[in-house]
Design a protein around this motif. Structure first.
Motif, PDB file in Angstrom:
ATOM      1  N   LEU A  14       2.786  -2.976  31.728  1.00 10.63           N
ATOM      2  CA  LEU A  14       1.819  -2.627  30.691  1.00 10.63           C
ATOM      3  C   LEU A  14       1.450  -1.152  30.633  1.00 10.63           C
ATOM      4  CD1 LEU A  14      -0.401  -5.744  31.050  1.00 10.63           C
ATOM      5  CD2 LEU A  14       0.539  -4.928  28.885  1.00 10.63           C
ATOM      6  N   ARG A  45       6.913   0.162  26.015  1.00  7.06           N
ATOM      7  CA  ARG A  45       6.024   0.479  24.901  1.00  7.06           C
ATOM      8  C   ARG A  45       5.166  -0.717  24.526  1.00  7.06           C
ATOM      9  NH1 ARG A  45       9.223   4.897  22.792  1.00  7.06           N
ATOM     10  NH2 ARG A  45       8.143   4.850  20.812  1.00  7.06           N
ATOM     11  N   ARG A  46       3.892  -0.447  24.402  1.00 10.08           N
ATOM     12  CA  ARG A  46       2.967  -1.511  24.053  1.00 10.08           C
ATOM     13  C   ARG A  46       3.281  -2.122  22.689  1.00 10.08           C
ATOM     14  NH1 ARG A  46      -1.867  -3.938  26.129  1.00 10.08           N
ATOM     15  NH2 ARG A  46      -2.170  -5.598  24.612  1.00 10.08           N
ATOM     16  N   ASP A  50       3.857  -6.055  21.882  1.00  6.70           N
ATOM     17  CA  ASP A  50       3.003  -6.767  20.925  1.00  6.70           C
ATOM     18  C   ASP A  50       3.814  -7.521  19.866  1.00  6.70           C
ATOM     19  OD1 ASP A  50       0.784  -5.967  22.311  1.00  6.70           O
ATOM     20  OD2 ASP A  50       0.232  -4.352  20.936  1.00  6.70           O
ATOM     21  N   TRP A  85      -4.604  -8.467  28.674  1.00  8.16           N
ATOM     22  CA  TRP A  85      -3.345  -8.738  27.965  1.00  8.16           C
ATOM     23  C   TRP A  85      -2.917 -10.195  28.159  1.00  8.16           C
ATOM     24  CZ3 TRP A  85       1.464 -10.119  30.141  1.00  8.16           C
ATOM     25  CH2 TRP A  85       2.471 -10.304  29.180  1.00  8.16           C
ATOM     26  N   SER A 246       8.676  -5.197  27.215  1.00  2.00           N
ATOM     27  CA  SER A 246       8.119  -4.033  26.513  1.00  2.00           C
ATOM     28  C   SER A 246       9.148  -2.927  26.296  1.00  2.00           C
ATOM     29  CB  SER A 246       6.952  -3.454  27.320  1.00  2.00           C
ATOM     30  OG  SER A 246       7.414  -2.965  28.574  1.00  2.00           O
TER      31      SER A 246
END
Ligand SMILES: [Fe+2]
Ligand SMILES: [Fe+2]
Length: 294
Positions: A14, A45-46, A50, A85, A246
């Motif tokens: 994260l 990368r967040r 997501d 998260w 991610s």
């Protein structure tokens, strides 16, 4: 009977990372932090994580497994972020999370994962949350191991240890007469070409599984798509790894992906179909492939 579905993602690592305190930056962490600020932050990368998780939610799996490396250096500030998260991924009765080497990282924080995420790996019943744990969900027996141990700088090895192996043997013996689809979750792969990243007691675990068997083994750590087969008592057992959830594609590492396993009873046998879904360059998630494991 409709299939029961289990989604598997791993290694979110994260971001963003808050600035560590100077007192936290010694030895292995200092090297890791330097590596993060120079390289890794570019790849984990967040926004990738997501879109992957929102696609996963759209598939409405019955259960979700997260096989470790939620954080990067096990800094105190990383755990609340990871807890927040994980709650967005789902509640503890639908999500099982186990630790990776980055969640232990150094000796002083080796127990922080267990303290922070007990409700996400603790077994059924009121006993303390310890590894190995057993969660019964539909036809599944989700069995969690921890291979997360602190390691020396430049090392990312894992170890299950003799206590967990002995308890796993007892657990598998106790389930032997039930008709369960046993899924073993462990962060490290069982076969690794890289000595610095291997599970040091993999031979003992592989020998135990050859005696008692499980139906499926899921892992992370390598950040690549991987399926290998190991010997079980009656037939081969698939050992399946996924890329980091991610990651953008870089070097030999593919872009973020997750797998969904659809499990159903077919006469006297289990049927297990695997669907791979991953992020493309346009940051959209699409199906990469589908295959029948057995
Ligand atoms: Fe990782
Ligand atoms: Fe790892």
């Amino acid at each position: 009977m409709a299939a029961f579905t289990l989604a598997h993602l791993s290694d979110p690592h994260l971001a963003p990372l808050s600035r560590p305190r100077l007192s936290e930056l010694a030895g292995k962490r200092a090297l890791g932090y330097l590596n993060w600020t120079r390289n890794r932050y570019k790849y984990h990368r967040r926004e990738v994580l997501d879109v992957l998780v929102s696609d996963l939610h759209a598939q409405m799996p019955d259960q979700i497994a997260v096989t470790g490396d939620l954080v990067n250096f096990a800094l105190e500030s990383e755990f609340p972020l990871a807890q927040a998260w994980l709650r967005t991924v789902g509640p503890p009765d639908q999500v099982t999370a186990i630790p990776g080497n980055h969640d232990a990282y150094v000796r002083s924080t080796r127990l922080r994962f267990a303290e922070s995420f007990a409700e996400y790996f603790g077994g059924d019943g009121d006993g303390p949350a310890i590894f190995p744990s057993l969660r019964r969900r539909g036809p599944l027996a989700l069995i969690s191991l921890s291979s997360a141990v602190p390691s020396a700088p430049f090392m990312a090895t894992g170890r299950v240890g003799s206590a967990q192996l002995a308890a796993l043997e007892v657990l598998l013996q106790s389930l032997a007469n039930e008709q369960l689809f046993r899924v073993l979750l462990v962060h490290h792969p069982l076969r690794s070409a890289n000595r610095m990243k291997r599970l040091t007691d993999a031979p003992e675990l592989i020998a135990l599984l050859a005696r008692h068997g499980v139906e499926l083994i899921l892992h992370g750590h390598d950040h690549v798509h991987s399926t290998v087969w190991i010997d079980g008592p009656d037939r081969k057992i698939p050992v399946v790894g996924v890329p980091s959830a991610s990651s953008i594609a870089h070097g030999h590492y593919p872009a973020a992906a997750y797998n969904v396993f659809a499990v159903a009873r077919d006469g006297n046998h289990w049927r297990c179909d695997m669907t791979v879904r991953g992020v493309n360059d346009a940051l959209r998630v699409r199906e990469i492939r589908q295959l029948r494991l057995f």
